[in-house]
Design an enzyme around this catalytic site. Structure first.
Site, short mmCIF file in Angstrom:
data_model
loop_
_atom_site.label_atom_id
_atom_site.label_comp_id
_atom_site.label_asym_id
_atom_site.label_seq_id
_atom_site.Cartn_x
_atom_site.Cartn_y
_atom_site.Cartn_z
N SER A 275 0.70 -1.23 0.13
CA SER A 275 0.03 0.03 0.02
C SER A 275 0.95 1.21 0.02
CB SER A 275 -0.96 -0.04 1.14
OG SER A 275 -2.05 1.03 0.98
N ASP A 369 -8.45 -5.29 -5.94
CA ASP A 369 -8.09 -4.25 -5.45
C ASP A 369 -9.09 -2.97 -5.43
OD1 ASP A 369 -6.92 -2.23 -3.78
OD2 ASP A 369 -4.98 -2.45 -4.62
N HIS A 403 -6.73 -6.05 -1.58
CA HIS A 403 -5.81 -4.86 -1.47
C HIS A 403 -4.76 -5.67 -0.63
CE1 HIS A 403 -3.32 -1.21 -1.43
NE2 HIS A 403 -3.44 -1.11 -0.18
#
Length: 460
Positions: A275, A369, A403
């Site tokens: 991330s 995601d 994600h």
């Protein structure tokens, strides 16, 4: 009558539920079997655990015993419950919290495991079995650290974090572990990597101790300081606690300027990042000569939200568009279209110069995601490398994965609260596909670091 009674008791089935190993690392598979069932018996298997905040996670699956009354999750398909098909670890990765928007998150990685209770019931039902007496039960310990692994709290210069050292003499390949915008110190991935032979610095960069409470800029010199600190780490004394897992409680580690025994292998280190951390990890690969192998999990390839500073260089961020925020039916916020496009001419100055990276880069992408256009970003980075005649990048794409791709058998976190938003943040992912992505990508990450850190050393 006594004889008849004894015969009747002897004829009662002896149900046995076994899970082996009953104590293992959290990234190791468990073999679950049931014996002593009536032939073709329909049963329910459940799993439950309580996290360190008291949240309860549960899962269940329906199975049918074979003709001799046995059930082996390595072979038997579940025909209902939280998953369908042959999934030996399905009871683990399908765990769901009884409260909405909770992430299963291990905080104390050294001194206690997650305790997963497996229960067997002789009925198939959608009901909650938590008040029922099971036919058989077993508790499985899921550890995040191996015997002999050391944890050393790091407070050196500006650097704050926790260093995990494998057992043995070393030197070990070094890795820096970076998480995203949740802040604080996250240790569970670093401790597992240490169990596989890496010296890993779980690095905090905001919202921890005396670090800034909020992230306002990316100071790359902080991460360079951490890389140099890791490379300079000396060999320390080892000890083993009574339970076989060591917790080093020293408040700080003070490193001499020229340590006589180096515990971390030179000349370069790896970075594993996800991330916002993957944005930083990629920047480290571009600008820091110490970084020779980088794993970027669902990250961007440009600077967003906060400027990046490194010596005299300042990279301004690409703007965000609040009006593009969306909510799904659960009320969680989707950030997928929130960020400006790095391909726009006005945003080109914010794109990281990946062609300058001297080391290898592995992009790991979840196609489901809901937070970042991670595949699009990774493809742009690979095109950027190729256009400069570079072939040091590779991408793994996982359909259905979200994600938060974590080590194997961790449950999918579809959405969870964040510091900045009043609503939960949507991460995305479909449980079965996400679980497969976590298992496969973890093996690829270990191979990647062994290839580019350990083998690189052997060639010197």
């Amino acid at each position: 009558m006594a004889g008849n009674t004894t015969l009747s008791l002897c004829n009662l089935p002896m149900f046995q539920l076994t899970a082996t190993p009953a104590s293992a690392l959290a990234d190791e598979p468990v073999h679950i079997r049931v014996t002593g069932l009536p032939p073709l018996q329909l049963v329910t298997l459940t799993a439950s655990l309580k996290d360190e905040k008291g949240n309860v996670f549960r899962s269940k699956a329906f199975y049918k015993a074979n003709e001799v009354g046995e059930l082996d999750l390595m072979e038997a398909p579940a025909f209902g419950g939280d998953y369908v098909g042959v999934h030996p670890m399905g009871l683990f990765w399908s765990l769901k919290c009884q409260k909405a928007f909770r992430r299963l998150f291990k905080q104390d990685v050294m001194n206690s495991p997650f305790l997963v209770t497996l229960n067997l019931y002789d009925t198939v039902s959608l009901q909650d079995f938590s008040t029922e007496e099971p036919m058989a039960s077993q508790v499985v310990q899921r550890w995040f650290s191996a015997p002999g692994v050391q944890r050393v709290q790091v407070r050196e210069g500006r650097v704050r974090g926790a260093l995990f050292l494998p057992p043995g003499e070393g030197p070990f390949p070094g890795v820096i572990d970076l998480f995203g915008a949740r802040g604080g110190l996250v240790e569970f991935r670093a401790s597992l990597l240490a169990a596989h032979g890496f010296a890993v610095l779980a690095l905090a960069y905001f919202a921890y101790e005396d670090l800034p409470k909020l992230l306002q800029e990316i100071d790359l010199e902080y991460f360079e300081e951490a890389a140099n600190l890791l490379l300079a780490h000396p060999r320390r004394h080892e000890a083993v606690s009574p339970i076989g897992v060591l917790s080093v409680s020293s408040p700080s580690v003070k490193l001499p300027s020229s340590p006589p025994n180096i515990h971390v292998q030179t000349p370069g280190i790896g970075v594993i990042s996800v991330s916002k951390g993957a944005e930083i990890g990629l920047a480290m690969a571009c600008f820091l000569k110490q970084v020779v192998a980088t794993v970027c999990i669902n990250g961007t390839t440009a600077i967003y939200e906060f400027p990046l500073r490194y010596k005299d260089l300042v990279i301004a961020p690409i703007p965000m568009f609040m009006e593009r925020l969306q909510c799904d039916i659960s009320g969680a916020v989707r950030l997928l279209h929130f960020r400006g496009d790095p391909r726009d001419k006005v945003n080109q100055r914010s794109v990281l110069p990946v062609e300058k990276a001297q080391g290898s880069i592995l992009f790991i992408v979840g196609e489901n995601d809901e937070c970042l256009k991670s595949r699009e970003y990774a493809e742009q980075a690979l095109h950027q490398l190729q256009s400069h005649g570079r072939n040091n990048g590779r991408m793994l794409v996982y359909p259905g994965a979200g994600h938060l791709i974590e080590p194997p058998y961790a449950p999918l976190c579809y959405a969870s609260p964040t510091m900045k938003l009043s609503s939960p943040l949507l991460w995305g992912g479909e449980p079965t596909a996400h679980a497969a992505a976590q298992e496969h990508s973890w093996g690829e990450i270990l191979k990647f670091f062994r290839q580019h850190l350990i083998q690189a050393k052997s060639k010197l």
